[in-house]
Design a protein around this motif. Structure first.
Motif, PDB file in Angstrom:
ATOM      1  N   LEU A 159       0.828  -1.209   0.000  1.00 42.94           N
ATOM      2  CA  LEU A 159       0.000   0.000   0.000  1.00 42.94           C
ATOM      3  C   LEU A 159       0.861   1.257   0.000  1.00 42.94           C
ATOM      4  N   ALA A 160       1.960   1.236   0.762  1.00 41.73           N
ATOM      5  CA  ALA A 160       2.837   2.405   0.810  1.00 41.73           C
ATOM      6  C   ALA A 160       3.520   2.627  -0.536  1.00 41.73           C
ATOM      7  N   GLU A 161       3.904   1.535  -1.213  1.00 38.29           N
ATOM      8  CA  GLU A 161       4.501   1.674  -2.550  1.00 38.29           C
ATOM      9  C   GLU A 161       3.500   2.283  -3.528  1.00 38.29           C
ATOM     10  N   LYS A 162       2.251   1.848  -3.449  1.00 44.06           N
ATOM     11  CA  LYS A 162       1.216   2.423  -4.316  1.00 44.06           C
ATOM     12  C   LYS A 162       0.998   3.898  -3.991  1.00 44.06           C
ATOM     13  N   ALA A 163       1.048   4.217  -2.679  1.00 47.25           N
ATOM     14  CA  ALA A 163       0.870   5.618  -2.295  1.00 47.25           C
ATOM     15  C   ALA A 163       2.032   6.472  -2.814  1.00 47.25           C
ATOM     16  N   VAL A 164       3.265   5.927  -2.775  1.00 45.26           N
ATOM     17  CA  VAL A 164       4.411   6.678  -3.301  1.00 45.26           C
ATOM     18  C   VAL A 164       4.271   6.863  -4.804  1.00 45.26           C
ATOM     19  N   ASP A 165       3.898   5.806  -5.511  1.00 46.17           N
ATOM     20  CA  ASP A 165       3.706   5.921  -6.968  1.00 46.17           C
ATOM     21  C   ASP A 165       2.626   6.949  -7.299  1.00 46.17           C
ATOM     22  N   PHE A 166       1.554   6.920  -6.526  1.00 41.25           N
ATOM     23  CA  PHE A 166       0.460   7.862  -6.739  1.00 41.25           C
ATOM     24  C   PHE A 166       0.922   9.291  -6.445  1.00 41.25           C
ATOM     25  N   ALA A 167       1.705   9.475  -5.349  1.00 42.19           N
ATOM     26  CA  ALA A 167       2.201  10.807  -4.996  1.00 42.19           C
ATOM     27  C   ALA A 167       3.195  11.304  -6.041  1.00 42.19           C
ATOM     28  N   LYS A 168       4.023  10.404  -6.602  1.00 41.85           N
ATOM     29  CA  LYS A 168       4.961  10.816  -7.656  1.00 41.85           C
ATOM     30  C   LYS A 168       4.202  11.279  -8.897  1.00 41.85           C
TER      31      LYS A 168
ATOM     32  N   ASN B 205       6.155  18.921  -2.979  1.00 43.68           N
ATOM     33  CA  ASN B 205       7.166  17.905  -2.688  1.00 43.68           C
ATOM     34  C   ASN B 205       7.052  17.395  -1.257  1.00 43.68           C
ATOM     35  N   LEU B 206       6.449  18.161  -0.371  1.00 42.98           N
ATOM     36  CA  LEU B 206       6.239  17.732   1.012  1.00 42.98           C
ATOM     37  C   LEU B 206       5.295  16.529   1.060  1.00 42.98           C
ATOM     38  N   ASP B 207       4.257  16.553   0.238  1.00 48.25           N
ATOM     39  CA  ASP B 207       3.337  15.406   0.181  1.00 48.25           C
ATOM     40  C   ASP B 207       4.053  14.159  -0.331  1.00 48.25           C
ATOM     41  N   LEU B 208       4.946  14.345  -1.294  1.00 49.31           N
ATOM     42  CA  LEU B 208       5.723  13.226  -1.818  1.00 49.31           C
ATOM     43  C   LEU B 208       6.668  12.694  -0.738  1.00 49.31           C
ATOM     44  N   LEU B 209       7.299  13.595   0.008  1.00 50.23           N
ATOM     45  CA  LEU B 209       8.196  13.175   1.091  1.00 50.23           C
ATOM     46  C   LEU B 209       7.437  12.433   2.191  1.00 50.23           C
ATOM     47  N   ILE B 210       6.234  12.866   2.469  1.00 49.13           N
ATOM     48  CA  ILE B 210       5.417  12.191   3.485  1.00 49.13           C
ATOM     49  C   ILE B 210       5.085  10.775   3.028  1.00 49.13           C
ATOM     50  N   ALA B 211       4.772  10.601   1.766  1.00 47.77           N
ATOM     51  CA  ALA B 211       4.466   9.265   1.233  1.00 47.77           C
ATOM     52  C   ALA B 211       5.714   8.379   1.268  1.00 47.77           C
ATOM     53  N   GLU B 212       6.869   8.942   0.915  1.00 49.62           N
ATOM     54  CA  GLU B 212       8.105   8.161   0.971  1.00 49.62           C
ATOM     55  C   GLU B 212       8.486   7.811   2.411  1.00 49.62           C
ATOM     56  N   GLU B 213       8.225   8.720   3.328  1.00 47.24           N
ATOM     57  CA  GLU B 213       8.489   8.431   4.746  1.00 47.24           C
ATOM     58  C   GLU B 213       7.577   7.316   5.241  1.00 47.24           C
ATOM     59  N   ALA B 214       6.331   7.310   4.805  1.00 49.31           N
ATOM     60  CA  ALA B 214       5.409   6.227   5.173  1.00 49.31           C
ATOM     61  C   ALA B 214       5.904   4.890   4.624  1.00 49.31           C
ATOM     62  N   LYS B 215       6.476   4.907   3.416  1.00 52.10           N
ATOM     63  CA  LYS B 215       7.045   3.689   2.842  1.00 52.10           C
ATOM     64  C   LYS B 215       8.241   3.213   3.665  1.00 52.10           C
ATOM     65  N   THR B 216       9.101   4.132   4.079  1.00 46.95           N
ATOM     66  CA  THR B 216      10.260   3.782   4.913  1.00 46.95           C
ATOM     67  C   THR B 216       9.806   3.226   6.262  1.00 46.95           C
ATOM     68  N   ASP B 217       8.785   3.834   6.828  1.00 44.95           N
ATOM     69  CA  ASP B 217       8.250   3.318   8.102  1.00 44.95           C
ATOM     70  C   ASP B 217       7.684   1.913   7.925  1.00 44.95           C
ATOM     71  N   ALA B 218       7.017   1.690   6.790  1.00 41.61           N
ATOM     72  CA  ALA B 218       6.470   0.347   6.526  1.00 41.61           C
ATOM     73  C   ALA B 218       7.599  -0.667   6.369  1.00 41.61           C
ATOM     74  N   ASP B 219       8.704  -0.260   5.716  1.00 40.83           N
ATOM     75  CA  ASP B 219       9.863  -1.149   5.597  1.00 40.83           C
ATOM     76  C   ASP B 219      10.450  -1.475   6.970  1.00 40.83           C
ATOM     77  N   ASN B 220      10.574  -0.464   7.805  1.00 38.41           N
ATOM     78  CA  ASN B 220      11.103  -0.686   9.156  1.00 38.41           C
ATOM     79  C   ASN B 220      10.198  -1.609   9.967  1.00 38.41           C
ATOM     80  N   LEU B 221       8.896  -1.419   9.842  1.00 36.04           N
ATOM     81  CA  LEU B 221       7.961  -2.286  10.557  1.00 36.04           C
ATOM     82  C   LEU B 221       8.064  -3.729  10.067  1.00 36.04           C
ATOM     83  N   GLN B 222       8.304  -3.896   8.752  1.00 39.46           N
ATOM     84  CA  GLN B 222       8.461  -5.249   8.237  1.00 39.46           C
ATOM     85  C   GLN B 222       9.740  -5.887   8.789  1.00 39.46           C
ATOM     86  N   LEU B 223      10.815  -5.131   8.885  1.00 39.89           N
ATOM     87  CA  LEU B 223      12.054  -5.673   9.453  1.00 39.89           C
ATOM     88  C   LEU B 223      11.865  -6.064  10.917  1.00 39.89           C
TER      89      LEU B 223
END
Length: 149
Positions: free
Chosen positions: A89-98, A108-126
């Motif tokens: 979902l975070a990857e789709k949100a980043v693609d959509f924000a891009k 660009n702040l909205d794009l950064l927020i989406a990328e940060e959400a993707k990074t948080d999702a990666d950290n949660l998966q780890l």
């Protein structure tokens, strides 16, 4: 018992040796032992019961530890699956924000927020993967398997 010896010093001849002996007989027959055997048997039976109870407690403890480890592993596997879905979902949100950023509809702040959400999702998966591996090792230890590193 029998003791035999020579002794001098009896009156009237103080230097004349005389044969000297002592004899004795000792008999031991317990008439009453204060119920010692009865209480010793009771103590042995109490110790046996205590050991059986301890064995039963250890079995219950091991069973509970294994069940807890299994439940924790299942929970962590579900968390791992949820984190994988969150990453998608975070990857789709980043693609959509891009796409929106390239179209100029978001900053660009909205794009950064989406990328940060993707990074948080990666950290949660780890974290979820780490907990899953840790719970697998906990389960292996609970069932008595040796853990090889």
């Amino acid at each position: 018992n029998l003791l035999v010896g020579m002794k001098d010093g009896y009156v009237p001849d103080l230097t004349k040796p005389f044969l000297n002996f002592v004899a004795g007989v000792k008999i031991e027959a317990p008439l009453f032992d204060g119920y010692r055997n009865k209480y010793q048997r009771a103590e042995v039976y109490a110790n046996i019961k205590m050991l059986e109870d301890r064995k039963r407690d250890l079995q219950e403890f091991i069973k509970a530890e294994v069940l807890q480890a299994v439940n924790e592993l299942q929970s962590n596997k579900k968390t791992l699956e949820m984190s994988r879905m969150n990453i998608k979902l975070a990857e789709k949100a980043v693609d959509f924000a891009k796409a929106k950023y390239e179209a100029g509809t978001v900053t660009n702040l909205d794009l950064l927020i989406a990328e940060e959400a993707k990074t948080d999702a990666d950290n949660l998966q780890l974290r979820a993967l780490y907990k899953c591996v840790l719970s697998e090792y906990t389960l292996m230890r609970a069932i008595g398997n040796t853990i090889v590193y």
